[in-house]
Design a protein around this motif. Structure first.
Motif, PDB file in Angstrom:
ATOM      1  N   ILE A 239       0.644  -1.281  -0.038  1.00  0.00           N
ATOM      2  CA  ILE A 239      -0.059   0.265   0.233  1.00  0.00           C
ATOM      3  C   ILE A 239       0.847   1.260  -0.233  1.00  0.00           C
ATOM      4  O   ILE A 239       0.583   2.268  -0.549  1.00  0.00           O
ATOM      5  CB  ILE A 239      -1.074  -0.038   1.279  1.00  0.00           C
ATOM      6  N   VAL A 240       1.938   1.153   0.691  1.00  0.00           N
ATOM      7  CA  VAL A 240       3.075   2.348   0.773  1.00  0.00           C
ATOM      8  C   VAL A 240       3.890   2.207  -0.201  1.00  0.00           C
ATOM      9  O   VAL A 240       5.006   2.995  -0.309  1.00  0.00           O
ATOM     10  CB  VAL A 240       3.437   2.616   2.175  1.00  0.00           C
ATOM     11  N   ASN A 241       3.816   1.317  -1.202  1.00  0.00           N
ATOM     12  CA  ASN A 241       4.820   1.297  -2.160  1.00  0.00           C
ATOM     13  C   ASN A 241       5.346   2.550  -3.007  1.00  0.00           C
ATOM     14  O   ASN A 241       4.128   3.093  -3.572  1.00  0.00           O
ATOM     15  CB  ASN A 241       4.600  -0.077  -3.411  1.00  0.00           C
ATOM     16  N   ASP A 242       6.478   2.965  -3.086  1.00  0.00           N
ATOM     17  CA  ASP A 242       6.653   4.191  -4.134  1.00  0.00           C
ATOM     18  C   ASP A 242       5.868   5.547  -3.356  1.00  0.00           C
ATOM     19  O   ASP A 242       5.559   6.423  -4.182  1.00  0.00           O
ATOM     20  CB  ASP A 242       6.448   4.005  -5.450  1.00  0.00           C
ATOM     21  N   CYS A 243       5.687   5.498  -2.205  1.00  0.00           N
ATOM     22  CA  CYS A 243       5.089   6.831  -1.353  1.00  0.00           C
ATOM     23  C   CYS A 243       6.002   7.262  -0.518  1.00  0.00           C
ATOM     24  O   CYS A 243       6.959   6.609   0.304  1.00  0.00           O
ATOM     25  CB  CYS A 243       3.851   6.057  -0.528  1.00  0.00           C
ATOM     26  N   ILE A 244       5.884   8.666  -0.244  1.00  0.00           N
ATOM     27  CA  ILE A 244       6.129   9.235   0.540  1.00  0.00           C
ATOM     28  C   ILE A 244       5.165   9.911   1.674  1.00  0.00           C
ATOM     29  O   ILE A 244       4.198  10.516   1.199  1.00  0.00           O
ATOM     30  CB  ILE A 244       7.048  10.555   0.296  1.00  0.00           C
ATOM     31  N   ILE A 245       5.034   9.390   2.840  1.00  0.00           N
ATOM     32  CA  ILE A 245       3.851   9.606   3.658  1.00  0.00           C
ATOM     33  C   ILE A 245       4.315  10.597   4.962  1.00  0.00           C
ATOM     34  O   ILE A 245       5.552  10.750   5.246  1.00  0.00           O
ATOM     35  CB  ILE A 245       3.257   8.484   4.288  1.00  0.00           C
ATOM     36  N   GLU A 246       3.483  11.238   5.592  1.00  0.00           N
ATOM     37  CA  GLU A 246       3.769  12.132   6.558  1.00  0.00           C
ATOM     38  C   GLU A 246       4.012  11.329   7.922  1.00  0.00           C
ATOM     39  O   GLU A 246       3.450  10.305   8.022  1.00  0.00           O
ATOM     40  CB  GLU A 246       2.652  13.126   6.881  1.00  0.00           C
ATOM     41  N   GLU A 247       5.110  11.749   8.554  1.00  0.00           N
ATOM     42  CA  GLU A 247       5.430  10.928   9.967  1.00  0.00           C
ATOM     43  C   GLU A 247       4.198  10.910  10.767  1.00  0.00           C
ATOM     44  O   GLU A 247       3.926   9.958  11.445  1.00  0.00           O
ATOM     45  CB  GLU A 247       6.440  11.736  10.737  1.00  0.00           C
ATOM     46  N   SER A 248       3.268  11.897  10.839  1.00  0.00           N
ATOM     47  CA  SER A 248       2.004  11.940  11.446  1.00  0.00           C
ATOM     48  C   SER A 248       0.985  10.985  11.102  1.00  0.00           C
ATOM     49  O   SER A 248       0.240  10.334  11.638  1.00  0.00           O
ATOM     50  CB  SER A 248       1.196  13.114  11.616  1.00  0.00           C
TER      51      SER A 248
END
Length: 430
Positions: A239-248
């Motif tokens: 689901i998070v492949n090739d993603c930049i997500i927020e630390e929060s």
């Protein structure tokens, strides 16, 4: 996948980690390829700088009417263009060699993981529940009168071959109830988000979680190019492949009930009786995506989530830390939870809960942006069974068996069975 910067800075520690896995030192070979790659890149950049300088000078030579200099510079530009193309291609080749090396090696174990050769060197850390004492010789699940009509291996073999089962009636209902019970417990009590995802995925998703390229024979490739998932770990983690997500946004905690498919390559003659080892089975999977500082804490939390399911069902179990020789390819540390099966007079694995660190995230390029700003960092990923539904069914049937061949079902499961409490010796819910 391994971090080349870590290997550059810590070659001895890298080789020591591999040694615990029984793998010979690799840092020298890896660093030699890395050095060759960097050398080619640097040479290409130098040649590009020379070409750029010549490009600036060629116009001036033309304006001055200096034909000899003009031709020399033109020839130099052509020469450097060819040299740059050659060096870039050589750098690309070395980069592919380096990547092949880095993706082929298993994750390094944490220092606390016991060193050992195989399952005999795993370390038990706790037990829960006392195995029931029967006043008769307990049977294995497929021998029970209560399941004779509801667990059909012969018809399944006619339909699909060996290592399949056709469940019907009361057995099928209890199997379904177990999956629903697990999902509801994880979502309402353990804070996991339920996901219903595809069981066919692209090749890069299998690569992201480490099933490819090394373990392709363990899974099924369809003619259209999709792979059947060996577990929902593949779907949920990617689901998070090739993603930049927020630390929060962290932690993300997922659960899914799905069909799973494994070729069981290399398991010929192993657990061939009953439904303990199947090509097609169902699991309720758990996946967590966390901040690096929280992954070990999350590992303990996920282990407790899996253990809680067994405790609610009243099934005795033990939890072990896998030794280095028994861990999976992507794990840094694994807890196996083994449920008591009286028919086998043994504890058998029903869940593996692993912390993978940044190993999968680096393969997937899954990162988070720190709250205080700064360069994105790789997330940490974890996965675990919560639980294997078929194996849980086996445990429920064997631990609840009665002398007359009927099965008393766990009280925690009754609400998911419409208040039914047992399977009669004739195979009916009652």
């Amino acid at each position: 996948m391994h971090d080349i910067r870590f290997i550059r800075d810590n070659p001895d520690a890298f080789d020591a980690g591999l040694a615990k896995l029984g793998i010979s030192a690799m840092s020298s070979e890896i660093l030699a390829v890395d050095a060759a790659r960097r050398e080619k890149i640097a040479a290409a950049e130098a040649a590009q700088a020379e070409r750029n300088a010549a490009s600036k000078q060629v116009g001036a030579a033309k304006a001055k009417g200096d034909e000899a200099e003009f031709e020399r510079l033109r020839g130099l530009m052509t020469e450097k263009k060819d040299e740059i193309a050659r060096l870039e291609e050589e750098a690309k080749t070395e980069d592919a060699r380096l990547r092949d090396l880095l993706v082929s090696l298993p994750n390094l174990p944490l220092d606390e993981v016991p060193v050992g050769a195989d399952e005999n060197d795993n370390v038990e850390i706790r037990r829960w529940g006392e195995p029931k004492t029967f006043d008769f010789a307990p049977k294995e699940h497929y021998e029970l009168a209560a399941v004779q009509d509801g667990m059909d291996f012969e018809t399944a073999a006619k339909l699909a071959g060996s290592r399949f089962v056709l469940m019907s009636g009361a057995v099928a209902r209890v199997h379904r109830a177990l999956a629903q019970f697990m999902l509801d417990t994880h979502t309402t009590e353990h804070g996991l988000t339920e996901v219903n995802g595809p069981v066919m995925v692209r090749e890069e998703m299998m690569f992201g979680t480490g099933q490819l390229p090394k373990f392709g024979e363990d899974s099924y490739l369809l003619r259209e190019g999709w792979w059947l998932i060996p577990t929902s770990e593949v779907t949920l983690t990617n689901i998070v492949n090739d993603c930049i997500i927020e630390e929060s946004y962290l932690p993300r905690r997922y659960t899914a009930h799905s069909l799973c498919f494994r070729s069981e390559a290399g398991s010929a003659g192993k657990d061939t009786s009953g439904m303990l080892r199947q090509h097609q089975f169902e699991k309720v999977e758990m996946v967590s995506v966390t901040h690096p500082d929280k992954s070990l804490e999350e590992h303990e939390r996920m282990t407790r989530c899996a253990e809680a399911i067994l405790e609610k069902l009243g099934l005795p179990y033990r939890t072990v830390v896998l030794c280095t020789g028994d861990m999976g390819f992507g794990a840094r540390k694994t807890h196996d939870i083994e449920v008591w099966l009286p028919g086998q007079n043994a504890y058998r694995e029903i869940s593996s809960v692993s912390v993978c660190g940044a190993f999968q995230a680096r393969r997937m390029n899954a990162r988070f942006r720190p709250d205080g700003g700064g360069k994105p960092e790789f997330v940490h990923t974890l996965n675990g069974s919560g639980l294997a539904v078929g194996r849980c069914l086996i445990a429920v049937l064997e631990n609840g068996q009665q002398a007359d061949g009927s099965v008393e079902l766990p009280q925690a499961l009754h609400p998911w069975l419409g208040g039914k409490t047992r399977i009669t010796a004739e195979g009916q819910m009652a």
